[in-house]
Write a protein that holds these residues in place. Structure first.
Motif, PDB file in Angstrom:
ATOM      1  N   ALA A 189       5.592  17.833 -56.722  1.00 41.68           N
ATOM      2  CA  ALA A 189       5.958  19.204 -57.104  1.00 41.68           C
ATOM      3  C   ALA A 189       4.940  19.791 -58.077  1.00 41.68           C
ATOM      4  N   HIS A 190       4.517  19.015 -59.085  1.00 36.89           N
ATOM      5  CA  HIS A 190       3.613  19.547 -60.107  1.00 36.89           C
ATOM      6  C   HIS A 190       2.144  19.495 -59.706  1.00 36.89           C
ATOM      7  N   VAL A 191       1.777  18.545 -58.880  1.00 33.90           N
ATOM      8  CA  VAL A 191       0.361  18.400 -58.516  1.00 33.90           C
ATOM      9  C   VAL A 191      -0.002  19.256 -57.309  1.00 33.90           C
ATOM     10  N   VAL A 192       0.898  19.307 -56.323  1.00 36.15           N
ATOM     11  CA  VAL A 192       0.557  19.957 -55.049  1.00 36.15           C
ATOM     12  C   VAL A 192       1.410  21.196 -54.769  1.00 36.15           C
ATOM     13  N   LEU A 193       2.725  20.998 -54.669  1.00 37.86           N
ATOM     14  CA  LEU A 193       3.593  22.063 -54.164  1.00 37.86           C
ATOM     15  C   LEU A 193       3.749  23.225 -55.130  1.00 37.86           C
ATOM     16  N   GLY A 194       3.788  22.926 -56.442  1.00 41.67           N
ATOM     17  CA  GLY A 194       3.930  23.997 -57.423  1.00 41.67           C
ATOM     18  C   GLY A 194       2.808  25.024 -57.334  1.00 41.67           C
ATOM     19  N   PRO A 195       1.543  24.577 -57.447  1.00 37.44           N
ATOM     20  CA  PRO A 195       0.437  25.538 -57.329  1.00 37.44           C
ATOM     21  C   PRO A 195       0.394  26.252 -55.980  1.00 37.44           C
ATOM     22  N   ILE A 196       0.678  25.515 -54.893  1.00 36.83           N
ATOM     23  CA  ILE A 196       0.659  26.146 -53.569  1.00 36.83           C
ATOM     24  C   ILE A 196       1.779  27.173 -53.455  1.00 36.83           C
ATOM     25  N   GLY A 197       2.978  26.780 -53.874  1.00 35.54           N
ATOM     26  CA  GLY A 197       4.113  27.695 -53.803  1.00 35.54           C
ATOM     27  C   GLY A 197       3.914  28.926 -54.663  1.00 35.54           C
TER      28      GLY A 197
END
Length: 478
Positions: free
Chosen positions: A276-284
């Motif tokens: 969530a913090h490394v990949v999905l958060g920035p993408i989202g």
């Protein structure tokens, strides 16, 4: 013979018999059927039954409006039909068999946001009340002060109410991730914990990222991860929630039950938080910004009037398909990025327009007592933000009131957007919706609201006497 025995037998025959019923349940006023073959149901004959006040199909379910006595009728019908009592969740699952892939996607999105709507409405009303006491400078000796400036009580109330507003909107990711785990049948407390990690006080608040001189980070030696919070962010929470849910479902397939209580939560939650913090958060975040920017620019550009008229005209048909649930995510993203939304006022105006068309039908058919048992409650609920009874029970039945409401909504929405009307938040999607409108825009919203009331009423009455209306009455045998 039971009170509804004869009517139940008649309905069973017209619905296609017991073998055509996959699932049946009921709500406050309606029987909800999931049929194996919807073509076997004789909707016209069913509507002619004395106990039936209307029919419609929505979200894969054939729904029959009975009224307040629906629970008694349902009990007798299920005994005669020989079908078991079924939960609403089972009905939803069965109904999805009748949906195409896009409809299933929208249905899933609706199931995520529906449990959150009561909190969002409460939050909208609270922000609206804070709007009145804190933003309107029409009080005091000179009529140029807000209530919070005149009274310590109102100042304290303003600060206190933000406790609830912040909990609902800033910590929205917690509710979203919880709702996903609830929908997917996974461990709900893990969803709550994951949501909390997205809005932890340790992180740089999402609202402060743009103005931050330096963003804190976790330093792992070989890599650094920004410590950014996702307050009020919708898409990062949705992505993180599904990762957690699917991880847990996958792990439970091969981890033995004896040790599952220890290892499943650990190996589901820890990777989900990292991803969530490394990949999905920035993408989202990027996706959410892109969507909200496109919508905002569309509304504020030179062609904003065109966007508004099209959206206002088509919003009611979107409700029929279920696509309107997507606007919840867009509204929340606009609120996060631009401190308000121009989209939600148009939704409220569309609901008001549908209710107004029903008001015209009430006047035109004032001698039809059976129909008024549907139309009067439908108009009231529509003005309070619940449109389905009005649209499916009355407006779509006749056709021309639905069109009149769409036109009124388009005109009202265009006026709203052209005037820059903005809401602080989502609220009650009807007449009480003015409480969510920013104080500076109340006047123009009331003008748009007057249009949403007057135009559909007038147009419905005109169209009732037109060839379209006459053909409709002939078709319905009136």
């Amino acid at each position: 013979m039971g009170q509804y025995e004869q009517a139940s037998k008649e309905l069973l025959e017209l619905i296609g018999g017991s073998e055509n019923i996959n699932v049946v349940t009921h709500c406050a006023t309606r029987m909800r059927f999931v049929l194996n073959d919807t073509g076997k149901a004789d909707a016209k004959a069913i509507e002619d039954m004395a106990i039936v006040k209307g029919t419609f199909t929505n979200a894969g379910q054939f729904q029959i409006i009975i009224g307040n006595e629906v629970s008694k009728f349902y009990n007798e019908f299920t005994k005669i039909a020989g079908v078991d009592d079924t939960s609403k969740d089972d009905a939803k699952v069965a109904a999805k068999q009748n949906l195409n892939p896009l409809q299933r996607l929208i249905s899933n999105l609706a199931e995520i946001f529906t449990p959150l709507i009561p909190a969002l409405v409460v939050g909208g009303l609270i922000l609206g009340f804070r709007n009145i006491i804190g933003e309107i400078p029409n009080f005091g000796p000179n009529g140029d002060q807000a209530l919070v400036e005149l009274s310590q009580f109102w100042s304290g109330a303003n600060h206190f109410l933000w406790l609830i507003g912040e909990a609902i909107f800033h910590f929205l990711p917690v509710g979203i991730v919880w709702s996903i785990t609830r929908k997917m049948g996974t461990t709900q407390i893990l969803g709550i914990v994951l949501g909390l990690t997205l809005v932890s006080p340790q992180l740089l608040n999402a609202y402060g990222v743009a103005g931050a001189e330096e963003i804190p980070f976790w330093d792992f030696g070989f890599a650094q991860v920004d410590m950014i919070g996702y307050q009020a962010q919708v898409i990062p929470a949705i992505l993180a929630g599904f990762v957690l849910a699917y991880l847990e479902i996958w792990l439970r397939k091969f981890i033995p039950n004896v040790i599952s209580m220890i290892f499943v939560p650990f190996f589901a939650l820890l990777p989900a938080v990292i991803i969530a913090h490394v990949v999905l958060g920035p993408i989202g975040w990027t996706i959410g910004d892109w969507i909200s920017t496109v919508v905002y620019n569309g509304l504020t550009s030179g062609f904003g009037w065109l966007f508004a008229s099209v959206f206002g005209f088509l919003y009611a048909p979107l409700v029929i398909t279920g696509l309107h649930h997507m606007t919840n995510a867009i509204d929340l993203q606009l609120m996060s990025q631009f401190d308000g939304t121009m989209l939600w006022p148009m939704i409220a105006l569309s609901n008001i327009a549908q209710g107004s068309a029903v008001v015209a039908i009430i006047f035109l058919h004032k001698k039809d007592e059976k129909e008024q048992q549907v139309s009067i409650p439908a108009a009231i609920s529509c003005y309070l933000g619940v449109t389905e009874p009005a649209m499916f029970g009355i407006n779509l039945k006749y056709g021309f009131p639905f069109l009149a409401a769409m036109i009124g909504s388009a005109i009202a929405g265009t006026v709203s957007v052209a005037s820059g009307v903005m809401a602080n938040s989502i609220g009650v999607g009807g007449i009480p919706g003015f409480l969510s409108i920013q104080a500076a825009h109340w006047l123009m919203f009331f003008v748009a609201m007057a249009i949403a009331i007057a135009v559909p009423i007038i147009l419905t009455m005109v169209l009732a006497k037109s060839p379209m209306g006459k053909k409709t009455y002939e078709r319905l045998g009136k």
